[in-house]
Design a protein around this motif. Sequence first.
Motif, PDB file in Angstrom:
ATOM      1  N   VAL A  53     -35.558  -0.626  -2.948  1.00 42.44           N
ATOM      2  CA  VAL A  53     -35.385   0.822  -2.779  1.00 42.44           C
ATOM      3  C   VAL A  53     -35.461   1.200  -1.292  1.00 42.44           C
ATOM      4  O   VAL A  53     -34.748   2.120  -0.844  1.00 42.44           O
ATOM      5  N   ALA A  54     -36.289   0.511  -0.521  1.00 40.50           N
ATOM      6  CA  ALA A  54     -36.377   0.788   0.916  1.00 40.50           C
ATOM      7  C   ALA A  54     -35.040   0.480   1.600  1.00 40.50           C
ATOM      8  O   ALA A  54     -34.535   1.277   2.405  1.00 40.50           O
ATOM      9  N   LYS A 112     -32.136   0.403   0.185  1.00 37.76           N
ATOM     10  CA  LYS A 112     -31.136   1.360  -0.293  1.00 37.76           C
ATOM     11  C   LYS A 112     -31.264   2.700   0.424  1.00 37.76           C
ATOM     12  O   LYS A 112     -30.259   3.292   0.840  1.00 37.76           O
ATOM     13  N   MET A 113     -32.487   3.203   0.582  1.00 36.01           N
ATOM     14  CA  MET A 113     -32.683   4.499   1.222  1.00 36.01           C
ATOM     15  C   MET A 113     -32.257   4.474   2.696  1.00 36.01           C
ATOM     16  O   MET A 113     -31.657   5.430   3.199  1.00 36.01           O
ATOM     17  N   ARG A 140     -28.488   4.465   2.821  1.00 45.28           N
ATOM     18  CA  ARG A 140     -27.871   5.745   2.435  1.00 45.28           C
ATOM     19  C   ARG A 140     -28.158   6.869   3.427  1.00 45.28           C
ATOM     20  O   ARG A 140     -27.700   7.996   3.233  1.00 45.28           O
ATOM     21  N   HIS A 141     -28.897   6.577   4.480  1.00 44.02           N
ATOM     22  CA  HIS A 141     -29.186   7.591   5.505  1.00 44.02           C
ATOM     23  C   HIS A 141     -28.766   7.097   6.895  1.00 44.02           C
ATOM     24  O   HIS A 141     -29.595   7.018   7.810  1.00 44.02           O
ATOM     25  N   TRP A 187     -23.379  10.572   1.072  1.00 39.84           N
ATOM     26  CA  TRP A 187     -24.252   9.972   0.061  1.00 39.84           C
ATOM     27  C   TRP A 187     -23.431   9.389  -1.087  1.00 39.84           C
ATOM     28  O   TRP A 187     -23.650   8.249  -1.500  1.00 39.84           O
ATOM     29  N   LYS A 237     -22.900   5.454  -2.188  1.00 37.05           N
ATOM     30  CA  LYS A 237     -23.261   5.021  -3.546  1.00 37.05           C
ATOM     31  C   LYS A 237     -22.099   4.305  -4.212  1.00 37.05           C
ATOM     32  O   LYS A 237     -22.274   3.258  -4.859  1.00 37.05           O
TER      33      LYS A 237
END
Length: 261
Positions: free
Chosen positions: A87-88, A90-91, A94-95, A114, A118
């Motif tokens: 998740v880290a 991915k975040m 995505r930023h 975003w 995705k």
Amino acid sequence: METIDRLFDIIRTLRSEGGCAWDRKQTPETMWECLAEETYELQEAIAKHDLQNICEELGDVLFQLIFIIEIFQERQDFTLSDVIGQVAKKMIHRHPHVYGNARISTEQELNRQWETIKALEKKENGQKRVSVLDAVPKGMPSLIRALKVSKCVVKEGFDWDNIYEVLDTAKDEINEFEAALKSGNRNEVSMEFGDILFTLVNVARVAKFHPETALAGSTAKFEGRFRLMEAQLNKRKIKLKDLSKDQKDLLWEQAKKSYER
């Protein structure tokens, strides 16, 4: 200082031979049911701005999540470290406007970025999307899923021009519901009622508030007023069903005024 490790220790004890029979037999599927229930209790606490309960319910939600992770760790499918790492990554990915060199000027550009990222991620993972609605989980509660479906199609350019057009559609749906009531066809009545709800979800979306939060607030308000009515009736040792309609209306108006104070 308390850490996640303490929760893991508790869960491992509960699931051990000397622990709890109920905890030992749990699976990710059964624990999801517990997690869903705790999530709604957290939502209620947040809606009431009850800080003590928010803290408690956050703990309950966290415990259910850790419990599910521990089951997968027991199976050696993945670990907490894998979950956090994924998740880290991915975040951060995505930023790019925060962790990279991308430049974002508006919220619309942010949303497009975003969704684009995705979509690329899913393509790279071999997930083929036939429809934009493939991303909407079928197991979502209906009200939340209706909002998610609406947001997906809006991103494709399918939307009303303004909130008044949505309101006009809601009025049309109410008229169709009334016509269905006269027909006596229960399936048609149910479908038309669903159309009203779906349209009202879009009223909330365009007005920029969450329909679930709005409904939770209204339900809490009704509950508070009704409890005041009950308290008054209990003092007088009277049953609500024994009152006339006019008496009920008067009692309700009094409860509304008292609740607002």
